[in-house]
Write an enzyme that holds these catalytic residues in place. Structure first.
Site, short mmCIF file in Angstrom:
data_model
loop_
_atom_site.label_atom_id
_atom_site.label_comp_id
_atom_site.label_asym_id
_atom_site.label_seq_id
_atom_site.Cartn_x
_atom_site.Cartn_y
_atom_site.Cartn_z
CD GLU A 177 -4.21 16.54 -15.11
OE1 GLU A 177 -3.95 15.39 -14.78
OE2 GLU A 177 -3.91 17.02 -16.20
CD GLU B 140 6.89 17.75 -22.26
OE1 GLU B 140 6.42 18.67 -21.58
OE2 GLU B 140 6.22 16.76 -22.64
NE ARG C 108 -4.08 -1.91 1.98
CZ ARG C 108 -3.99 -2.91 2.85
NH1 ARG C 108 -3.08 -2.88 3.80
NH2 ARG C 108 -4.80 -3.94 2.76
CG HIS D 165 -1.21 12.28 -24.98
ND1 HIS D 165 -1.85 12.83 -23.89
CD2 HIS D 165 0.08 12.07 -24.59
CE1 HIS D 165 -0.98 12.95 -22.88
NE2 HIS D 165 0.19 12.50 -23.29
CE LYS E 124 4.98 17.80 -13.62
NZ LYS E 124 5.02 16.64 -14.50
CG ASN F 214 -2.36 17.92 -19.68
OD1 ASN F 214 -1.50 17.05 -19.70
ND2 ASN F 214 -3.28 18.00 -18.74
#
Lengths: 362, 362
Positions: free
Chosen positions: B237, B185, B121, B252, B227, B245
């Protein structure tokens, strides 16, 4: 309808308990914005039992639920089954607004919860537990997970449900052994946290055994409230939450030693509690009177006989417990009814003695 | 050593950036209590490159790290590979004090992070990114995950690293195309958040292309800080994080349409940014002058030619994006250099026009 509130950092949800609540599920989901697209993970048997109650009242303006069936039994808590559920969610076009409803016992809740925790990095899920054990324990607290071939619950996450819906009337269809197995966990809550709950179980034992609705509804509400309180204080098991493991260190070891499926989880916890009571009494941490009262209630529920076991194999298994950090073995032991403490057991001989004294090892 | 702090509800960690930092990793881990039992997930190639730098300074009083190798490439981001890593962690006796170190690019970071998020976990993990893309993007923010045969990153979690260690000197061994791919990026961060960073890349483009250490260290620090700031405000988000994005919705779709592996992720984002700039200019949301400046910098990095694509397939793929909620397609578009906004694109014809105008569809 009884409502118990779970409040965690950044998350809150309710646990609702009410006989007959199943028919209200569509409305309860809708009122909370959980009805956009509903995927019900369940077993064929459970779906057959409750399909009509659940979908009979489904309003025409809510998209009908999609049922995703998984086979009954512990073997469904696998990476392979999770993978099949991911595939079905993707093929059905489930996006981030989707809600997974886990309709079943602990296996379904753990598996469906794990899939909800990891699909698209986490979507919402609702627990609709159908066993006593799930209603008072596994559906609450956000522990979800699956098994690995080398051990149980080794893969998992913390993912809180958005809602827990417990209908005690669903428990009327439980097999006798399943029902009694769950009662050991109820007794556990009394010992760790509430002498009042413990006394209630003692005094209403026959009504509870016969599943009288008022008695079992109160039982579920009280147990759920204790678990909600504990996890609200310690979501990720850094301290207090550990008390919920009362009876579990030896319990898990017994489940492993007997072969999974032979012993019910609750039964193993029952034996595990007898061990912890014995250990505590021998160390002078609890009175003989309290120990006797605890033993009597546990034994009154009817523990199944264990096969012949060796203390070495039980000890080895305890030492592999995933709660362990380093070499120290920590045990949760009762100090009095309604209160437990965590002790570090460096001395293996005392553990062996308590395994013998509690009748686990002959 | 540059340190950037990431502060989230219930969690904080540092991002350290410094050429030559790799040799200091044992000490950096130890100082932060991350050295109990270290499992380094990496590829055979990367281990060969950095094994000496990493283990040469490993102190005798720290248990030596266990290396867990996975093959290079996107296909390692699979449930099957995660399962193999679980098995190895269990067999090595990894308990809750274990620390997973992801030594590699985005694939390694995402996979190792997912395993750390779900083993017992959740155990701690440290990112040691070895590509530009990983140093400025994927190692920061806690998004971890694996692919499903029906789509990328469909299975995952949010699991923050306990530490991110970026050594710009590791980037000297990157292949040319990998390096340039990452630069798209970096340009993205300039457009979405910092006209100063954008101007820095413009003015030092040759130094950056030739990987002069002072220039690329500053580049990494500035991008990582952006970031870190964005995710500190919006970990999961729900809003602001969406600006990251920029270029990705079409990006994508292009990766999927060209077949994964044909187009580098950064290159796809480069084309995606050209689309968003075109869309924004046509809608009058940004000036022609700003649009020209952005296009020039992106094209100066050298975008590979695309195969012949149909706008229908790109649109269909955009509509399957997992960021979507319901039918609305949201696009991140620049308003000026250093600022973007999120618009809802109901009108498919404008998207087609921008796909043609940006040269994606001929």
């Amino acid at each position: 309808m009884k409502s118990i509130r779970v409040t965690l950092p950044g998350h809150r949800h309710e646990i609702l308990v009410e006989p007959g609540l199943t028919g209200l599920i569509p409305k309860l989901l809708k009122d909370r914005g959980l009805s956009d697209s509903v995927f019900v993970v369940t077993s064929p048997r459970i779906q057959k039992l409750y399909h009509q109650a659940l979908t009979g009242a489904w309003p025409g303006d809510m998209p009908p639920p999609v049922f995703l069936q998984v086979p009954e039994g512990e073997s469904s808590k696998s990476l392979e089954m999770a993978s099949r559920l991911y595939t079905r969610l993707i093929r059905q076009g489930a996006d981030r607004s989707a809600v997974v409803v886990a309709l079943g016992g602990g296996v379904i809740g753990d598996l469906a919860g794990f899939v909800a925790a990891t699909y698209l990095r986490g979507i919402r899920f609702v627990q609709v537990p159908t066993t006593l054990l799930a209603q008072i324990d596994s559906s609450i607290g956000g522990k979800v997970g699956i098994n690995h071939e080398l051990g149980k619950n080794l893969i998992g996450a913390f993912h809180q449900p958005s809602l827990v819906l417990s209908d005690p009337s669903l428990l009327l269809t439980l097999a006798e052994r399943e029902w009694h197995s769950g009662l050991f966990e109820a007794v556990k809550y009394g010992i760790i946290s509430s002498s009042r709950l413990f006394a209630f179980i003692e005094s209403r034992l026959e009504a509870i055994r016969h599943r009288e609705m008022d008695a079992i509804t109160r039982l579920i509400v009280e147990c759920a409230a204790i678990k909600a309180r504990v996890i609200s204080k310690d979501e990720k098991e850094s301290g207090l939450r550990m008390i919920l493991n009362f009876g579990h260190t030896v319990g898990h070891a017994l489940e492993a030693a007997c072969g999974y499926g032979k012993l019910r989880h609750g039964e193993a916890v029952g034996w595990g509690m007898l061990f912890a009571i014995e250990y505590s009494e021998r160390k002078g941490l609890t009175s003989s009177r309290a120990a006797r009262r605890m033993r009597e209630l546990i034994c009154a529920l009817g523990l199944p006989r264990l096969p012949r076991l060796r203390s070495d194999e039980i000890l080895a298994s305890m030492e592999q417990d995933k709660k362990r950090r380093g070499r120290v073995l920590r045990l949760v032991v009762p100090s009095r009814i309604g209160r437990v403490s965590v002790v570090e057991a460096e001395d293996r001989e005392s553990i062996r003695a308590a395994l013998r004294g509690s009748g686990i090892v002959r």
